[in-house]
Design a protein around this motif. Structure first.
Motif, mmCIF file in Angstrom:
data_model
loop_
_atom_site.group_PDB
_atom_site.id
_atom_site.type_symbol
_atom_site.label_atom_id
_atom_site.label_comp_id
_atom_site.label_asym_id
_atom_site.label_seq_id
_atom_site.Cartn_x
_atom_site.Cartn_y
_atom_site.Cartn_z
ATOM 1 N N TYR A 455 15.447 18.828 -40.704
ATOM 2 C CA TYR A 455 15.195 17.759 -40.017
ATOM 3 C C TYR A 455 16.327 17.013 -39.275
ATOM 4 O O TYR A 455 16.306 16.749 -38.200
ATOM 5 N N PHE A 456 17.257 16.588 -40.179
ATOM 6 C CA PHE A 456 18.437 15.926 -39.656
ATOM 7 C C PHE A 456 19.318 16.911 -38.808
ATOM 8 O O PHE A 456 19.911 16.346 -37.739
ATOM 9 N N GLY A 457 19.382 18.118 -39.140
ATOM 10 C CA GLY A 457 20.083 19.023 -38.178
ATOM 11 C C GLY A 457 19.650 19.086 -36.637
ATOM 12 O O GLY A 457 20.380 19.248 -35.832
ATOM 13 N N ILE A 458 18.299 19.338 -36.634
ATOM 14 C CA ILE A 458 17.615 19.208 -35.263
ATOM 15 C C ILE A 458 17.841 17.919 -34.757
ATOM 16 O O ILE A 458 17.956 17.660 -33.433
ATOM 17 N N ALA A 459 17.805 16.668 -35.237
ATOM 18 C CA ALA A 459 18.004 15.523 -34.728
ATOM 19 C C ALA A 459 19.262 15.175 -34.237
ATOM 20 O O ALA A 459 19.221 14.709 -33.248
ATOM 21 N N PHE A 460 20.084 15.700 -34.872
ATOM 22 C CA PHE A 460 21.677 15.439 -34.277
ATOM 23 C C PHE A 460 21.913 16.434 -33.441
ATOM 24 O O PHE A 460 22.552 16.102 -32.180
ATOM 25 N N LEU A 461 21.344 17.618 -33.478
ATOM 26 C CA LEU A 461 21.637 18.741 -32.361
ATOM 27 C C LEU A 461 21.160 18.386 -31.016
ATOM 28 O O LEU A 461 21.617 18.617 -29.963
ATOM 29 N N PHE A 462 19.885 17.583 -30.994
ATOM 30 C CA PHE A 462 19.303 17.242 -29.871
ATOM 31 C C PHE A 462 19.455 15.857 -29.594
ATOM 32 O O PHE A 462 18.873 15.466 -28.658
ATOM 33 N N HIS A 463 20.305 15.323 -30.235
ATOM 34 C CA HIS A 463 20.779 13.898 -29.903
ATOM 35 C C HIS A 463 19.345 12.885 -29.665
ATOM 36 O O HIS A 463 19.265 12.144 -28.775
ATOM 37 N N ILE A 467 18.578 7.677 -33.638
ATOM 38 C CA ILE A 467 19.744 7.567 -34.477
ATOM 39 C C ILE A 467 20.874 6.509 -33.871
ATOM 40 O O ILE A 467 21.127 5.947 -34.471
ATOM 41 N N GLU A 468 20.810 6.618 -32.495
ATOM 42 C CA GLU A 468 21.514 5.610 -32.009
ATOM 43 C C GLU A 468 20.846 4.131 -32.206
ATOM 44 O O GLU A 468 21.583 3.180 -32.548
ATOM 45 N N TYR A 469 19.590 3.983 -32.163
ATOM 46 C CA TYR A 469 19.048 2.696 -32.453
ATOM 47 C C TYR A 469 19.462 2.222 -33.901
ATOM 48 O O TYR A 469 19.540 1.164 -34.242
ATOM 49 N N ILE A 470 19.239 3.503 -34.672
ATOM 50 C CA ILE A 470 19.734 2.962 -36.287
ATOM 51 C C ILE A 470 20.943 2.464 -36.313
ATOM 52 O O ILE A 470 21.349 1.473 -36.902
ATOM 53 N N GLN A 471 21.693 3.398 -35.626
ATOM 54 C CA GLN A 471 23.341 3.196 -35.784
ATOM 55 C C GLN A 471 23.594 1.432 -35.139
ATOM 56 O O GLN A 471 24.589 0.806 -35.643
ATOM 57 N N SER A 472 22.727 1.051 -34.044
ATOM 58 C CA SER A 472 23.032 -0.082 -33.423
ATOM 59 C C SER A 472 22.729 -1.115 -34.357
ATOM 60 O O SER A 472 23.297 -2.228 -34.427
ATOM 61 N N LEU A 473 21.392 -1.143 -35.159
ATOM 62 C CA LEU A 473 20.911 -1.734 -36.248
ATOM 63 C C LEU A 473 22.118 -2.031 -37.325
ATOM 64 O O LEU A 473 22.373 -3.353 -37.692
#
Length: 484
Positions: A455-463, A467-473
């Motif tokens: 799951y996280f491999g696909i999420a990071f691979l396709f940006h 993930i940006e929202y969570i990092q912003s929080l």
């Protein structure tokens, strides 16, 4: 430096999330111990009477807490009016439950339900004493104190229940666990709160708050009955043991689903209320909440569904194995619950409780039709029918969201389609992996590793933007902490 609404939202989400996962985590660990001691029938007996407690609680609260939170100028008169109304109503409903307990025992043909009901029903009176304090903390977006109360209650009630189970109290273990937890929460909230009741009551305040809460209480009553309809049907048509299996499966699915639902209801409602007059901002915040919640919850629910058998058997033993079969469809149904909650919050924020009630009636009629249709096919198919009900209810919920802030069903589905697709692929991958492994403990470990990596491999691979929202929080939370 005054906190911004964003900072308060982040803190509120953090503390609400911490409380829910701490409470459910502790309760989960406690359950692992006592589920090996108690029988499925013990859990089924408690499930049989839970619907009546839930209905009473819904009627006692009467939507007043949400009315207080939404009211911009709630004062002492409002708080005291709600407090005394809740106390009186709780005593009345306890009396009703006490009197009808023999009839409930007769309905299920389980005599022990009569004394169980009369003792566990005390929670409705105890809960009535903490509704105002909880509402005040929610208005202030102060979820830290509420988190402390829940966390402490989980620890104390959990330790007590383990001791009681070991000493052979059987089903009474679960009764005393609920009572102890409710008492601790009430004591802690009172100790944190500066508010104390005064001899004030206003019929004007009552009518104003009740006019907002009336549709909500009817909606809540319908929702509560519907949520417990499966419990009523299974307990009556089958037996306490079958209900115990269903209850365990639902409990595993509820761990992430109800926690996220609770977090997004408690935090998003007061936050969105502050944006009720700004549709553009409301829509922007709504979509971020929707995408972040599904990004986290969908893979968890699909992962649990994929690893259902090793999850159940490894944790509580082979005697609960039938629960694993029921766990798969229940997870797939409950994964949509936070989206339901956010959609419904928009209606309440806009003050359209009339639409809220209308939707509840339509959804429940649809759901009952699905339930009645699936009963002849057995318990497993009844659980698969829950998936149809859940997705259908989401389409209905989002109808007015589309009208009010231009975010309808298909727009929402389009924005989360990539998350759903990857989560379902992860589910299938885990099921395939389990075919080749016999040991349930090894299955569980490999399922977690393979599912997360995929799951996280696909999420990071396709940006994925989530993930940006969570990092912003996380960045905002860090900056807020440094400023304080």
């Amino acid at each position: 430096m005054p906190e911004s609404l964003k900072d308060k939202t982040i803190k509120g989400t953090f503390w609400t999330g911490l409380e829910r996962f701490w409470v459910q985590g502790v309760q989960f660990l406690v359950m692992l111990v006592i589920a090996r001691i108690l029988s499925p029938k013990d859990y089924g007996l408690i499930g049989m009477i839970s619907v009546f407690i839930a209905i009473s609680q819904s009627l006692i609260e009467s939507g007043f807490s949400q009315a207080l939170i939404r009211k911009k100028d709630a004062d002492e008169v409002d708080y005291n009016t709600v407090f005394y109304f809740n106390i009186v109503m709780s005593i009345i409903f306890y009396g009703i439950l006490y009197l009808i307990s023999p009839a409930i025992a007769s309905f299920y043909k389980e005599p022990i339900l009569c004394p169980l009901m009369r003792v566990v029903s005390l929670v409705v009176i105890i809960n009535a004493f903490n509704i105002v304090q909880g509402s005040i903390f929610s208005i202030q977006l102060d979820f830290k104190k509420q988190a402390h109360s829940g966390m402490l209650a989980a620890i104390i009630s959990g330790m007590a229940s383990i001791i009681l189970a070991i000493k052979g109290y059987g089903v009474w273990t679960l009764v005393y666990q609920q009572l102890i937890s409710t008492i601790v929460i009430t004591i802690v909230l009172w100790s944190y709160s500066n508010w104390r009741p005064k001899w004030i009551y206003s019929w004007k305040s009552f009518k104003e708050l009740f006019s907002f809460g009336l549709n909500l209480v009817i909606s809540g009553l319908i929702d509560t009955i519907h949520d417990n309809l499966y419990v009523l049907v299974i307990g009556k048509i089958y037996n306490a043991t079958s209900l115990g299996y269903y209850g365990r499966a639902e409990h595993y699915a509820q761990l992430p689903a109800s926690n996220f639902n609770s977090i997004f209801f408690r935090v998003t409602y007061p936050v969105l209320c502050k944006l009720q007059d700004d549709d553009n901002k409301l829509r922007e915040i709504y979509m971020k909440m929707l995408r972040v919640s599904t990004f986290v919850l969908f893979p968890i629910m699909c992962g649990i569904a994929g690893a259902a058998y090793p999850v159940v058997v490894a944790l509580v033993g082979e005697k609960w194995a039938f629960s694993a079969i029921l766990l798969v469809p229940i997870c797939m149904a409950k994964m949509w619950y936070p989206i339901h909650a956010i959609n419904l919050n928009v209606l309440k924020v806009k003050g359209r409780t009339d639409l809220f009630l209308r939707l509840e009636i339509i959804k429940k009629v649809f759901s009952v039709i699905i339930l009645v249709t699936s009963i002849p096919f057995g318990l497993v198919y009844m659980c698969y029918g829950m998936i149809v009900s859940s997705i259908g209810a989401l389409a209905i919920n989002s109808f007015y969201t589309g009208r009010l802030i231009q975010l309808g069903f298909w727009k929402q589905m389009k924005d989360i389609s990539h998350i759903l697709l990857v989560s379902l692929c992860m589910f299938m991958l885990i099921r395939i992996v389990n075919i080749w492994i016999d040991n349930v403990y090894i299955q569980l470990l490999i399922d977690i590793f393979v599912g997360a990596a995929f799951y996280f491999g696909i999420a990071f691979l396709f940006h994925f933007k989530e993930i940006e929202y969570i990092q912003s929080l996380r960045k905002s939370k860090k900056e807020s902490s440094n400023n304080n």
